[in-house]
Scaffold this motif. Structure first.
Motif, PDB file in Angstrom:
ATOM      1  N   UNK A 121      33.192  40.158  36.994  1.00  0.00           N
ATOM      2  CA  UNK A 121      32.033  39.829  37.827  1.00  0.00           C
ATOM      3  C   UNK A 121      30.763  40.113  37.024  1.00  0.00           C
ATOM      4  N   UNK A 122      29.654  39.659  37.561  1.00  0.00           N
ATOM      5  CA  UNK A 122      28.346  39.946  36.950  1.00  0.00           C
ATOM      6  C   UNK A 122      27.372  40.143  38.098  1.00  0.00           C
ATOM      7  N   UNK A 123      27.198  41.387  38.509  1.00  0.00           N
ATOM      8  CA  UNK A 123      26.419  41.702  39.702  1.00  0.00           C
ATOM      9  C   UNK A 123      25.435  42.813  39.384  1.00  0.00           C
ATOM     10  N   UNK A 124      24.148  42.510  39.542  1.00  0.00           N
ATOM     11  CA  UNK A 124      23.109  43.483  39.194  1.00  0.00           C
ATOM     12  C   UNK A 124      22.527  44.132  40.445  1.00  0.00           C
ATOM     13  N   UNK A 125      22.424  45.462  40.404  1.00  0.00           N
ATOM     14  CA  UNK A 125      21.756  46.215  41.456  1.00  0.00           C
ATOM     15  C   UNK A 125      20.467  46.763  40.855  1.00  0.00           C
ATOM     16  N   UNK A 126      19.342  46.309  41.359  1.00  0.00           N
ATOM     17  CA  UNK A 126      18.053  46.683  40.786  1.00  0.00           C
ATOM     18  C   UNK A 126      17.727  48.157  41.078  1.00  0.00           C
ATOM     19  N   UNK A 127      16.841  48.748  40.258  1.00  0.00           N
ATOM     20  CA  UNK A 127      16.477  50.154  40.468  1.00  0.00           C
ATOM     21  C   UNK A 127      15.903  50.399  41.864  1.00  0.00           C
ATOM     22  N   UNK A 128      16.294  51.520  42.468  1.00  0.00           N
ATOM     23  CA  UNK A 128      15.798  51.939  43.780  1.00  0.00           C
ATOM     24  C   UNK A 128      16.031  50.878  44.849  1.00  0.00           C
ATOM     25  N   UNK A 129      17.127  50.113  44.700  1.00  0.00           N
ATOM     26  CA  UNK A 129      17.441  49.054  45.659  1.00  0.00           C
ATOM     27  C   UNK A 129      18.907  49.143  46.046  1.00  0.00           C
ATOM     28  N   UNK A 130      19.251  48.424  47.113  1.00  0.00           N
ATOM     29  CA  UNK A 130      20.632  48.294  47.519  1.00  0.00           C
ATOM     30  C   UNK A 130      20.995  46.824  47.632  1.00  0.00           C
ATOM     31  N   UNK A 131      22.270  46.512  47.477  1.00  0.00           N
ATOM     32  CA  UNK A 131      22.724  45.133  47.594  1.00  0.00           C
ATOM     33  C   UNK A 131      24.219  45.143  47.880  1.00  0.00           C
ATOM     34  N   UNK A 132      24.739  43.984  48.329  1.00  0.00           N
ATOM     35  CA  UNK A 132      26.140  43.894  48.723  1.00  0.00           C
ATOM     36  C   UNK A 132      26.888  42.900  47.845  1.00  0.00           C
ATOM     37  N   UNK A 133      28.005  43.332  47.319  1.00  0.00           N
ATOM     38  CA  UNK A 133      28.892  42.511  46.494  1.00  0.00           C
ATOM     39  C   UNK A 133      30.124  42.165  47.324  1.00  0.00           C
ATOM     40  N   UNK A 134      30.517  40.888  47.339  1.00  0.00           N
ATOM     41  CA  UNK A 134      31.700  40.460  48.085  1.00  0.00           C
ATOM     42  C   UNK A 134      32.714  39.835  47.140  1.00  0.00           C
ATOM     43  N   UNK A 135      33.964  40.276  47.258  1.00  0.00           N
ATOM     44  CA  UNK A 135      35.065  39.681  46.514  1.00  0.00           C
ATOM     45  C   UNK A 135      35.897  38.887  47.507  1.00  0.00           C
ATOM     46  N   UNK A 136      35.944  37.552  47.336  1.00  0.00           N
ATOM     47  CA  UNK A 136      36.724  36.729  48.252  1.00  0.00           C
ATOM     48  C   UNK A 136      38.154  36.581  47.738  1.00  0.00           C
ATOM     49  N   UNK A 137      39.092  36.420  48.661  1.00  0.00           N
ATOM     50  CA  UNK A 137      40.509  36.327  48.329  1.00  0.00           C
ATOM     51  C   UNK A 137      41.071  35.015  48.847  1.00  0.00           C
TER      52      UNK A 137
END
Length: 226
Positions: A121-137
């Motif tokens: 994967x290639x998923x960036x979480x920026x400084x002082x931030x939150x984000x959601x990563x989803x892995x689909x099956x």
């Protein structure tokens, strides 16, 4: 006589009491959802594409928080299969429609319990931030009207770009492939025991189980009078 002079260089000097900037990623929450993933419909006779449309697909969604001053990049997700069950139609099902598509991860048809699969994967979480990563099956093989539905229970680990080890995501996640077809399986009493056994010990509304699988479980329990 010339007096001696001393030169002083002014500038930044490292403070031994201060740490260098870094990324600090933590897992805030994780649950199982059903997302719409674009699928391609093809003709069995010619193999030509006939349509594209969204199809409901299970996914493990992980909310990450970066409390550091540098961006964090997630480069791998590792999936461990804890349990696998197969649901087959109890009677023949007609039709020649084949549905296939692109998933973040396609589950191999020969995967067994205990197997570990790694997804780039290639998923960036920026400084002082939150984000959601989803892995689909999704399933590796094309979906047809006579395809089985697979039940999976998995654990998930994530790895940052500069990390040597994986970080585990707390919990186990249960879901079914081909979520759109689970309604038909709910009518077959021969599958009650498999679904009930797979869901044993799960609470209603448990976020580690996909909504479609919870619904199928509720149907089988209601039919059996539990």
């Amino acid at each position: 006589m010339v007096a001696a002079t001393t030169s002083v260089l002014f500038g930044w000097l490292p403070n031994p009491w201060e740490q260098a900037p870094e990324a600090k990623v933590t897992v805030e929450a994780a649950d199982v959802r059903e997302l719409e993933v674009e699928h391609v419909e093809k003709s069995l006779a010619t193999g030509e594409q006939t349509a594209k449309y969204p199809l409901t697909t299970p996914a493990v969604a992980v909310t990450l928080k970066n409390g550091g001053d540098l961006a964090a990049v997630i480069t791998e997700a590792r999936i461990t299969f804890k349990e696998i069950r197969r649901l087959d139609p109890c009677a023949a099902v007609g039709g020649d429609l084949v549905v296939t598509g692109t998933y973040t991860y396609r589950v191999p048809s020969d995967v067994t319990a205990g197997a570990k699969e790694t997804v780039p994967v290639r998923f960036e979480v920026k400084p002082r931030r939150g984000d959601t990563l989803a892995i689909t099956f999704g399933t590796e093989k094309p979906i047809s009207n006579s395809s089985p539905v697979w039940l999976y229970r998995v654990t998930l680990e994530l790895k940052e770009s500069d990390a040597e080890v994986f970080t585990p995501v707390t919990g186990e996640f249960s879901f079914a492939s081909n979520s759109d077809r689970l309604g038909a399986f709910g009518e077959w009493t021969c599958r009650d025991s498999i679904v009930n056994d797979f869901m044993a010990g799960r609470k209603a509304g448990d976020g580690s189980v996909t909504p479609a699988l919870r619904e199928l479980y509720a149907k089988t329990r209601a039919r059996s009078g539990e």
